[in-house]
Enzyme design. Sequence first.
Site, PDB file in Angstrom:
ATOM      1  CB  CYS A  11      -1.132  -0.239   1.093  1.00  0.00           C
ATOM      2  SG  CYS A  11      -2.485   1.036   0.828  1.00  0.00           S
TER       3      CYS A  11
ATOM      4  CD  GLU B 226      -1.061  -6.056   5.388  1.00  0.00           C
ATOM      5  OE1 GLU B 226      -1.102  -6.526   3.884  1.00  0.00           O
ATOM      6  OE2 GLU B 226      -1.323  -4.765   5.588  1.00  0.00           O
TER       7      GLU B 226
ATOM      8  CG  HIS C 138      -3.647  -3.428   3.245  1.00  0.00           C
ATOM      9  ND1 HIS C 138      -2.332  -3.173   3.943  1.00  0.00           N
ATOM     10  CD2 HIS C 138      -4.321  -2.500   2.730  1.00  0.00           C
ATOM     11  CE1 HIS C 138      -2.594  -1.608   4.015  1.00  0.00           C
ATOM     12  NE2 HIS C 138      -3.711  -1.414   3.319  1.00  0.00           N
TER      13      HIS C 138
HETATM   14  N1  GLN Z   1      -2.063   6.712   2.978  1.00  0.00           N
HETATM   15  C1  GLN Z   1      -1.931   6.011   1.657  1.00  0.00           C
HETATM   16  C2  GLN Z   1      -3.536   6.264   1.038  1.00  0.00           C
HETATM   17  O1  GLN Z   1      -4.348   6.726   1.520  1.00  0.00           O
HETATM   18  C3  GLN Z   1      -1.658   4.722   1.817  1.00  0.00           C
HETATM   19  C4  GLN Z   1      -2.752   3.920   2.667  1.00  0.00           C
HETATM   20  C5  GLN Z   1      -2.173   2.675   3.230  1.00  0.00           C
HETATM   21  O2  GLN Z   1      -0.865   2.286   3.327  1.00  0.00           O
HETATM   22  N2  GLN Z   1      -3.105   1.994   3.833  1.00  0.00           N
HETATM   23  O3  GLN Z   1      -3.429   5.919  -0.155  1.00  0.00           O
END
Ligand code: GLN
Length: 549
Positions: free
Chosen positions: A397, A525, A523
């Site tokens: 992410c 994970e 994600h």
């Molecule tokens: N802050 C970034 C976004 O909103 C990444 C979000 C995250 O890592 N979950 O896109």
Amino acid sequence: MKLPGFSITSPLPSTQMKYIFVTGGVVSSLGKGLAAASLGTLLERRGLKVALQKLDPYLNVDPGTMNPFQHGEVYVLADGAETDLDLGHYERFTQCVLARPNNVTSGQVYETVLSKERRGDYLGKTVQVIPHITDEIKTCIRRFGLSSEVDVLITEIGGTTGDIEGLPFLEAIRQFILEVGGGNAMIMHVTLIPFIKAAGELKTKPTQQSVAKLREIGLQPQVLICRSEMPIDEEARQKLSLYCNIPREAVIEACDVEHTIYEFPLHLQSEGLDSFVCKVLGFQTPEPAMADWRKFVQRVINPKKRVRVAIVGKYIELQDAYKSIYESLTHAGASHDCGIDLVLVDAENMEREGAEKYLQGVAGILIPGGFGDRGVEGKILAAKYSRESRTPYLGLCLGMQIATIEFARNVCGFENANSTEFDPATAYPVIAILEAQLNVTHKGASMRLGTCPSVIQKNTLAHQVYGRTEIQERHRHRYEFNMRYREEMEKRGFIVSATSPEGTLAELIELQNHPWFLACQFHPEFQSKPNAPHPLFRGFISACLAHQD
Ligand code: GLN
């Protein structure tokens, strides 16, 4: 006629579904969630259909708006619900498919009751904690009874007995047990037996008092899970049994597990927890089939090799902030018979002191998700170090956005390229807000959330790692790769290797001329299990081992 404070809001479940409520005593952080999940593992492996649910007494509607210092990781479900990290344990320890109703907070309960009140559903009545809030809580529990898919629901109550905000939940459980009948429900109380060094003794008094607190409100636990630093002797067990009114066989010792949380179900099994629970609830089942689980635990405890992996984040001092990532690394490591030595690096320290000092000699670098600009420049240094030293990189992410910014700045020469999250005025917004987010003003549950499909391009590292072209992964973000820069960046060796089915959103990126550099907008994970590691983590550890050799 209705008894005061007692009301039946919907028909009782028709099947003989059983209910186990998990409460906590003395202090928080005793691993109630792990105890609930471990009992789930044992019952499921006895052939029962298990569902797990967490009731959280705080007033936030969900934990999505809390920062990791308050709450640890926010665990995202397939349907996009932002939930408590204990739900991660539930999914990793069982085959349960969880959705929004599996995590209920006081905030949600009050929100529902108040909107019913505004609609006029209670017209003429005074709306009260008992019965209206407690009825709503019971509805949230009973929802699972409507499906014939479940034999037993394990409901964990967040917080500690004695908390004011937990009282409506405990009262609702008292009513619920009365409604379904004693033989169909039970309470498992997870408690602490502290060791007092000066006296050289384990103390049972705090547990006696927390059980007394439960009995004061009409709840009698049937099982005690006793967390302690050291084994609990027979005398203490007898005492707990006598004073807490619990059969001796149901006083379960849960000494700190030495190696891995995955030992916990095995330990509880050897203490007889699952057979006692089945006896009380009337389940006749074979012993749990734990062979594969035991094998997995053995591989975690005694791996043939070890590998050093760095995580560069801003919450590395918090054990719970990257929980699912640590677990996913453990699963992937075990599948390679490999233990993971984590090198946890504070991104702000890296920002001040450079990457070399922290990353020299590590076999792989992982950048987790995150929000806000603190530590971002440190993470960019880590991505640069990985690209230049050809050290395997896994970006999750924000970790993908970081890799993109680094490549844009240092390979493409886009001076001060950035994400508009960190620099709204950047000349090169290589990461920009999702179009769908442009008019979003509310912060709660408003990100791009939950499972979305992506399509992987053939002849890419991503395709090699997944072995297929269509994937489903869980998301939680507001910003994305700005496709305006795709062509120019791809000319320089950046590859968008997966996109949303319409091709508009980048989902995976990788680098040419690098042995293993992969980063995803989602994600992974949240989809790794002990004996089914996620392909990205498995591939990453495999690359780390190759790099180390
Ligand atoms: N802050 C970034 C976004 O909103 C990444 C979000 C995250 O890592 N979950 O896109």
